[in-house]
Motif scaffolding. Structure first.
Motif, mmCIF file in Angstrom:
data_model
loop_
_atom_site.group_PDB
_atom_site.id
_atom_site.type_symbol
_atom_site.label_atom_id
_atom_site.label_comp_id
_atom_site.label_asym_id
_atom_site.label_seq_id
_atom_site.Cartn_x
_atom_site.Cartn_y
_atom_site.Cartn_z
ATOM 1 N N TYR A 97 4.540 0.635 4.571
ATOM 2 C CA TYR A 97 3.135 0.859 4.256
ATOM 3 C C TYR A 97 2.592 -0.398 3.586
ATOM 4 O O TYR A 97 3.315 -1.371 3.368
ATOM 5 N N HIS A 98 1.316 -0.353 3.220
ATOM 6 C CA HIS A 98 0.703 -1.450 2.485
ATOM 7 C C HIS A 98 -0.077 -0.907 1.292
ATOM 8 O O HIS A 98 0.504 -0.469 0.312
ATOM 9 N N SER A 99 -1.394 -0.902 1.411
ATOM 10 C CA SER A 99 -2.275 -0.477 0.321
ATOM 11 C C SER A 99 -2.437 1.049 0.325
ATOM 12 O O SER A 99 -2.428 1.684 1.386
ATOM 13 N N GLU A 107 -6.626 -0.326 8.751
ATOM 14 C CA GLU A 107 -5.421 0.408 9.163
ATOM 15 C C GLU A 107 -4.248 0.246 8.209
ATOM 16 O O GLU A 107 -3.297 1.027 8.270
ATOM 17 N N VAL A 108 -4.298 -0.745 7.328
ATOM 18 C CA VAL A 108 -3.195 -0.925 6.381
ATOM 19 C C VAL A 108 -3.482 -0.276 5.033
ATOM 20 O O VAL A 108 -2.707 -0.440 4.089
ATOM 21 N N THR A 109 -4.585 0.452 4.936
ATOM 22 C CA THR A 109 -4.926 1.166 3.703
ATOM 23 C C THR A 109 -4.890 2.659 3.968
ATOM 24 O O THR A 109 -5.692 3.184 4.748
ATOM 25 N N ILE A 110 -3.958 3.337 3.323
ATOM 26 C CA ILE A 110 -3.782 4.770 3.519
ATOM 27 C C ILE A 110 -4.230 5.523 2.273
ATOM 28 O O ILE A 110 -4.063 5.018 1.144
ATOM 29 N N SER A 111 -4.808 6.694 2.449
ATOM 30 C CA SER A 111 -5.253 7.484 1.297
ATOM 31 C C SER A 111 -4.057 8.112 0.598
ATOM 32 O O SER A 111 -3.030 8.399 1.233
ATOM 33 N N PRO A 112 -4.148 8.346 -0.695
ATOM 34 C CA PRO A 112 -3.053 8.999 -1.418
ATOM 35 C C PRO A 112 -2.673 10.346 -0.815
ATOM 36 O O PRO A 112 -1.484 10.677 -0.744
ATOM 37 N N GLN A 113 -3.658 11.134 -0.389
ATOM 38 C CA GLN A 113 -3.348 12.453 0.155
ATOM 39 C C GLN A 113 -2.591 12.350 1.475
ATOM 40 O O GLN A 113 -1.644 13.107 1.726
ATOM 41 N N GLY A 157 2.598 -5.601 -2.509
ATOM 42 C CA GLY A 157 2.628 -5.323 -3.947
ATOM 43 C C GLY A 157 1.262 -5.193 -4.560
ATOM 44 O O GLY A 157 0.934 -5.849 -5.556
ATOM 45 N N TYR A 158 0.433 -4.337 -3.972
ATOM 46 C CA TYR A 158 -0.898 -4.084 -4.528
ATOM 47 C C TYR A 158 -0.789 -3.247 -5.799
ATOM 48 O O TYR A 158 0.116 -2.421 -5.943
ATOM 49 N N MET A 159 -1.749 -3.415 -6.682
ATOM 50 C CA MET A 159 -1.759 -2.648 -7.934
ATOM 51 C C MET A 159 -1.862 -1.150 -7.642
ATOM 52 O O MET A 159 -1.340 -0.331 -8.398
ATOM 53 N N ASN A 160 -2.517 -0.799 -6.520
ATOM 54 C CA ASN A 160 -2.631 0.628 -6.211
ATOM 55 C C ASN A 160 -1.304 1.249 -5.775
ATOM 56 O O ASN A 160 -1.191 2.474 -5.695
ATOM 57 N N ASN A 161 -0.294 0.414 -5.500
ATOM 58 C CA ASN A 161 1.044 0.970 -5.281
ATOM 59 C C ASN A 161 1.559 1.631 -6.560
ATOM 60 O O ASN A 161 2.297 2.614 -6.509
ATOM 61 N N TYR A 162 1.149 1.039 -7.688
ATOM 62 C CA TYR A 162 1.534 1.582 -8.996
ATOM 63 C C TYR A 162 0.658 2.774 -9.391
ATOM 64 O O TYR A 162 1.160 3.809 -9.829
ATOM 65 N N THR A 163 -0.660 2.629 -9.221
ATOM 66 C CA THR A 163 -1.576 3.675 -9.687
ATOM 67 C C THR A 163 -1.621 4.880 -8.748
ATOM 68 O O THR A 163 -1.807 6.009 -9.211
ATOM 69 N N ASN A 164 -1.436 4.667 -7.440
ATOM 70 C CA ASN A 164 -1.596 5.766 -6.483
ATOM 71 C C ASN A 164 -0.312 6.207 -5.793
ATOM 72 O O ASN A 164 -0.101 7.399 -5.575
ATOM 73 N N ALA A 165 0.556 5.257 -5.433
ATOM 74 C CA ALA A 165 1.785 5.626 -4.716
ATOM 75 C C ALA A 165 2.906 6.054 -5.665
ATOM 76 O O ALA A 165 3.621 7.023 -5.400
#
Length: 309
Positions: A97-99, A107-113, A157-165
């Motif tokens: 995955y990515h963001s 296409e490389v940004t997936i929603s948390p849900q 290594g996006y910050m949202n990997n920490y906050t959302n994933a």
């Protein structure tokens, strides 16, 4: 001889007074003795009651401790999930995955849900997420792994990997790897050092995606080696753990890339070529499975089930 009435009267009065004093003294001594006796009896009774209460409290505490002990023993005796280990070269799916953020603007940004739904499907389907060290030992040292092993990775290594994933991974009890770009660990767009450290301490693998995310095929061997070493040393200084794998940016690599990755101290290198990671692959050109955020759940399921090594 006739006794004078005056003398008789004085003696009689004196004797009478002495008798009264004797009676009063005797009564007082008797009263004090009885009073002391009653006080002693009351104190003994109180002490006995206190001892009885202490005894009951002790029994109550013992019962509570025994109950906790029994509960603990019952928890220890709960049946564990049976996981069959295999050592055949069947191949391991390595998803990437990515963001991860609410707005799926590419296409490389997936929603948390959607990420949660896909990871939940993986878990419910009986897959076991494994670490990079476990995959390395399986591919290079013929170590057994769970029959349905899978590796979850996130590139960049996006910050949202920490906050959302990260919260989703913790909630589902799943292992994962984040391939980090290290040139700008700002805690805004890319991960912060604090976030990297926290996830690493929890058990998330922090691995290399180079320092600046270049197209490696445009660089000399020495330039690629420097790129790998800089990233590896930066991450190891943050986590205090060995960084053993690298994912090539854009999936672009060449013979110099594989040699430089090995010389930099990596054990495995990942491409973007579709397939399973298996022992027939060169360990520095392992296949993965790209997860596009536009995939439906049916597409995701078919990709997971039908990808071959």
């Amino acid at each position: 001889m006739k006794i004078p009435n005056k003398l008789f009267t004085k003696n009689t009065i004196l004797i009478f007074i002495i008798c009264i004093l004797i009676l009063v003294s005797g009564g007082y001594l008797t009263y004090k003795k009885l009073s002391d006796s009653n006080t002693s009896t009351i104190e003994n009774t109180t002490t006995d009651n206190d001892n009885s209460n202490d005894s009951n409290t002790s029994i109550s505490n013992d019962d509570a401790n025994n109950s906790l002990s029994n509960n603990s023993e019952q928890e220890k005796k709960l049946p564990e999930k049976n996981i069959n280990l295999v050592n055949e070269n069947i191949g391991v799916p390595v998803l990437y995955y990515h963001s991860v953020q609410q707005t799926e603007d590419n296409e490389v940004t997936i929603s948390p849900q959607k990420l949660r739904n896909e990871l939940r499907y993986i878990k419910d389907s009986g897959y076991t997420t494994i670490t990079m060290r476990e995959l390395q030992d399986h591919l290079l040292n013929n170590s057994p792994i769970p029959e349905k092993s899978i590796v979850i990775t996130f590139d960049d290594g996006y910050m949202n990997n920490y906050t959302n994933a990260f919260p989703i991974l913790k909630d589902l009890g799943m292992k994962a790897t984040i391939f980090c770009i290290t040139f700008k660990l700002d805690g805004q767009y890319y991960l912060s050092e604090h976030a990297i450290k926290e996830m690493s301490n929890y058990g998330i693998d922090i691995e290399s995606h180079t320092a600046g995310h270049p197209d490696l095929t445009t660089m000399t061997y020495e330039e690629q080696l420097s790129e790998f070493k800089e990233s590896k040393e930066t991450l190891e200084a943050i986590t205090g753990k060995p960084v053993i794998t690298v994912a090539y940016p854009y999936g672009n690599y060449n013979a110099d890339s594989m040699k430089a990755a090995k010389d930099a101290g990596f054990s495995l290198g990942f491409t973007t070529k579709l397939g399973l990671a298996d022992r027939d692959d060169n360990p520095f050109s392992l296949d993965r499975i790209y997860i596009n955020s536009n995939y439906t759940m049916d597409t995701f399921k078919n990709l997971l089930s039908n990808t071959k090594k």
